[in-house]
Write an enzyme that holds these catalytic residues in place. Structure first.
Site, PDB file in Angstrom:
ATOM      1  N   GLN A 178       0.813  -1.216   0.000  1.00 49.77           N
ATOM      2  CA  GLN A 178       0.000   0.000   0.000  1.00 49.77           C
ATOM      3  C   GLN A 178       0.849   1.271   0.000  1.00 49.77           C
ATOM      4  O   GLN A 178       0.304   2.379   0.023  1.00 49.77           O
ATOM      5  CB  GLN A 178      -0.945   0.012   1.208  1.00 49.77           C
ATOM      6  CG  GLN A 178      -1.952  -1.117   1.240  1.00 49.77           C
ATOM      7  CD  GLN A 178      -3.039  -1.010   0.176  1.00 49.77           C
ATOM      8  OE1 GLN A 178      -3.097  -0.049  -0.577  1.00 49.77           O
ATOM      9  NE2 GLN A 178      -3.911  -2.008   0.116  1.00 49.77           N
ATOM     10  N   SER A 198       2.700  -5.246  -5.054  1.00 50.34           N
ATOM     11  CA  SER A 198       1.607  -5.880  -5.784  1.00 50.34           C
ATOM     12  C   SER A 198       1.262  -5.060  -7.014  1.00 50.34           C
ATOM     13  O   SER A 198       1.027  -3.857  -6.913  1.00 50.34           O
ATOM     14  CB  SER A 198       0.372  -6.013  -4.886  1.00 50.34           C
ATOM     15  OG  SER A 198      -0.716  -6.561  -5.604  1.00 50.34           O
ATOM     16  N   HIS A 200      -1.433  -5.066  -9.000  1.00 52.07           N
ATOM     17  CA  HIS A 200      -2.795  -4.576  -9.225  1.00 52.07           C
ATOM     18  C   HIS A 200      -3.187  -3.421  -8.306  1.00 52.07           C
ATOM     19  O   HIS A 200      -4.246  -2.827  -8.468  1.00 52.07           O
ATOM     20  CB  HIS A 200      -3.811  -5.715  -9.128  1.00 52.07           C
ATOM     21  CG  HIS A 200      -4.110  -6.210  -7.751  1.00 52.07           C
ATOM     22  ND1 HIS A 200      -5.210  -5.799  -7.044  1.00 52.07           N
ATOM     23  CD2 HIS A 200      -3.463  -7.088  -6.958  1.00 52.07           C
ATOM     24  CE1 HIS A 200      -5.231  -6.414  -5.873  1.00 52.07           C
ATOM     25  NE2 HIS A 200      -4.183  -7.196  -5.794  1.00 52.07           N
ATOM     26  N   THR A 236       6.487 -21.781 -14.455  1.00 48.44           N
ATOM     27  CA  THR A 236       6.804 -20.959 -15.620  1.00 48.44           C
ATOM     28  C   THR A 236       6.436 -19.505 -15.348  1.00 48.44           C
ATOM     29  O   THR A 236       5.370 -19.208 -14.829  1.00 48.44           O
ATOM     30  CB  THR A 236       6.031 -21.469 -16.856  1.00 48.44           C
ATOM     31  OG1 THR A 236       6.328 -22.852 -17.036  1.00 48.44           O
ATOM     32  CG2 THR A 236       6.421 -20.700 -18.099  1.00 48.44           C
ATOM     33  N   CYS A 321      -8.841  -9.393   1.261  1.00 49.15           N
ATOM     34  CA  CYS A 321      -8.214 -10.714   1.332  1.00 49.15           C
ATOM     35  C   CYS A 321      -8.739 -11.572   2.476  1.00 49.15           C
ATOM     36  O   CYS A 321      -8.271 -12.665   2.715  1.00 49.15           O
ATOM     37  CB  CYS A 321      -6.698 -10.567   1.458  1.00 49.15           C
ATOM     38  SG  CYS A 321      -5.964  -9.886  -0.041  1.00 49.15           S
TER      39      CYS A 321
END
Length: 377
Positions: A178, A198, A200, A236, A321
Site C-alpha cells: 500500500q 503488488s 494490481h 513458468t 483478502c
C-alpha cells in the site's frame, strides 16, 4: 456509472499496462527456461523488468523475484528468510496490523514452534518504537513490519526499525504493497532485507507479485528442487504479466509526488465534510492520504457497504483478502477500539482519478442514513 472508492482493494488497470501486456503476450510468449530464440527473447524481457524494479526500489536487480500475487510473495519471503536463519533464532517480532497473508503464515509458524511477539500500537495504529527496541535481540529470527496499513493507512517507521534490527544482525521483511507508488520508497537506503509489492494496486494486472530479497542475506528455498528464479518460486514465469506490472510501476513512480498531493487534498476534503459522529481513524498528519478507515455511529460496516453498493458507490469493510471483518477487526482491536465499534468500520480509498464530487456522493449517502437513524439529531 459506479463511483469507485475502493482502490486499496484493487486499482483500475492503466491503459499503458494493458497495451504492454498485449505487446509482450504477442512477442515474448516463450518460456524463459527454454534455450531457443523464443525462450531467449522472453528471458530478455524478464531481465529488463528485473532491472527496472531494481531501479524503482533502489536495490540490486538480482534480488528481484516475481510471484502469482503479493500474498504468495509475503509467505515465500518470510519462510525463505527463516530457513536461512540460525536454528536457535525462533522469535519473530511484528504487529497485529499486518496483512492477512502475513498473519496467516504467523499462525502456521506458531504451530511449528516459533514465538510471535506483537509490538503494541497507539490509537492511531503507530508502533511504540521504544517497545520495539526492547523486543528485538540476538535471538530474533526476523522482524516483519508493514509500511502502510491497509485498513486506516497508518505508516510505520520501517527505516528506523530496520536500522535497529541490523544492530543484532536481524533481517526485516516489509510488505510495502500500500506504499509503493504512493509514498516515497527507498528499500536500498532503508536497509530492508526483503520487501513485497503488488501490481494490481498500482494499475497493473492481477496475478503478479514482486518480491525483493537482499542477495547479501542468506535464504533458502521453501520448496526443494525448485529451479525457476534461483529457487525462490516454482513455475513458468508470466512474462506478459510482469512486463505489464513493470510499465504500471514506471508510471506510478513518475506520478507519485503529484498523486500524493492529489490524495492529500481529497483527504482534507473528506475530513472537513464528514457528517458529525463519524470517527476517522489514524493520524491525519502522518498516515497515508490514500486510505481512510471510518467508524460509523449507527450501523455495521457491512450494512453501509451494501447501501453504498445499491447507490453504485464501491467502498469496503476493510481488506478484500479476508471475508468479513477479519483484518479490520484485528487492526481496530490492536488500536484499542471496542469490538462493537470495530464492527461499524468502513474503508474508502482513493486513486488518481478520484474527485471531490465522488466523495460528496458518498458523504451524502452516509448523511442520509444517519438522519434516518437519528431523525431528531
Amino acid at each position: 456509472m459506479t463511483i469507485y472508492l475502493d482502490s486499496a482493494a484493487t486499482a483500475p488497470m492503466r491503459k499503458e499496462a494493458i497495451d504492454a501486456y498485449v505487446e509482450a503476450a504477442n512477442n515474448a510468449f516463450g518460456n524463459t527456461q527454454s534455450l531457443h530464440d523464443a525462450g531467449s527473447l522472453a528471458a530478455d524481457y524478464l531481465a529488463s523488468c528485473k532491472k527496472l524494479w531494481g531501479q524503482f526500489l533502489n536495490v540490486r536487480q538480482d534480488g528481484i523475484y516475481f510471484t502469482g500475487n503479493a500474498s504468495e510473495a509475503n509467505q515465500l519471503a518470510i519462510r525463505s528468510l527463516l530457513k536461512g536463519r540460525p536454528e536457535h533464532c525462533r522469535s519473530i517480532v511484528s504487529t497485529q496490523l499486518e496483512h492477512a497473508s502475513v498473519l496467516s503464515v504467523f499462525h502456521e509458524l506458531e504451530q511449528e514452534g516459533y514465538d510471535i511477539t506483537y509490538v503494541p500500537v497507539d490509537e492511531f495504529g503507530r508502533i511504540d518504537l521504544d517497545a520495539y527496541e526492547q523486543l528485538v535481540n540476538a535471538q530474533t529470527a526476523l522482524v516483519v513490519m508493514q509500511l502502510v496499513n491497509s485498513e486506516m493507512g497508518a505508516v510505520q517507521p520501517v527505516e528506523q526499525c530496520a536500522k535497529i534490527a541490523q544492530q543484532f544482525g536481524v533481517p526485516l521483511h516489509s510488505d510495502i504493497v500500500q506504499g509503493f507508488g504512493k509514498l516515497p520508497v527507498d528499500i536500498g537506503s532503508w536497509g530492508v532485507a526483503s520487501a513485497v509489492c503488488s501490481a494490481h494496486k498500482i494499475g497493473g494486472p492481477k496475478g503478479v507479485g514482486i518480491a525483493y530479497l537482499d542477495p547479501a542475506i542468506h535464504w533458502e528455498s521453501v520448496y526443494e528442487g525448485t529451479t525457476h528464479q534461483g529457487g525462490f518460486r516454482a513455475g513458468t514465469i508470466d512474462v506478459p504479466g510482469i512486463v505489464s506490472a513493470s510499465i504500471a510501476a514506471k508510471h506510478a513512480v513518475m506520478e507519485q509526488p503529484a498523486n500524493y498531493e492529489h490524495a492529500r487534498k481529497l483527504q482534507d476534503y473528506l475530513i472537513e465534510h464528514l457528517p458529525e459522529g463519524i470517527i476517522a481513524t489514524g493520524d491525519i498528519k502522518s498516515k497515508s492520504p490514500f486510505i481512510h478507515g471510518l467508524v460509523l455511529p449507527h450501523v455495521e460496516g457491512q450494512w453501509m457497504m451494501l447501501a453504498c453498493n445499491r447507490a453504485q458507490i464501491a467502498i469496503s469493510t476493510g481488506t478484500a483478502c479476508k471475508i468479513g471483518y477479519g483484518e479490520a477487526m484485528s487492526a481496530m482491536l490492536a488500536m484499542g477500539t471496542e469490538s462493537d465499534a470495530a464492527k461499524k468500520f468502513v474503508r474508502v480509498s482513493f486513486h488518481k482519478e478520484t474527485t471531490n464530487d465522488e466523495i460528496d456522493h458518498f458523504i451524502q449517502l452516509v448523511g442520509q442514513s444517519l438522519s434516518e437513524f437519528f431523525p431528531h439529531s
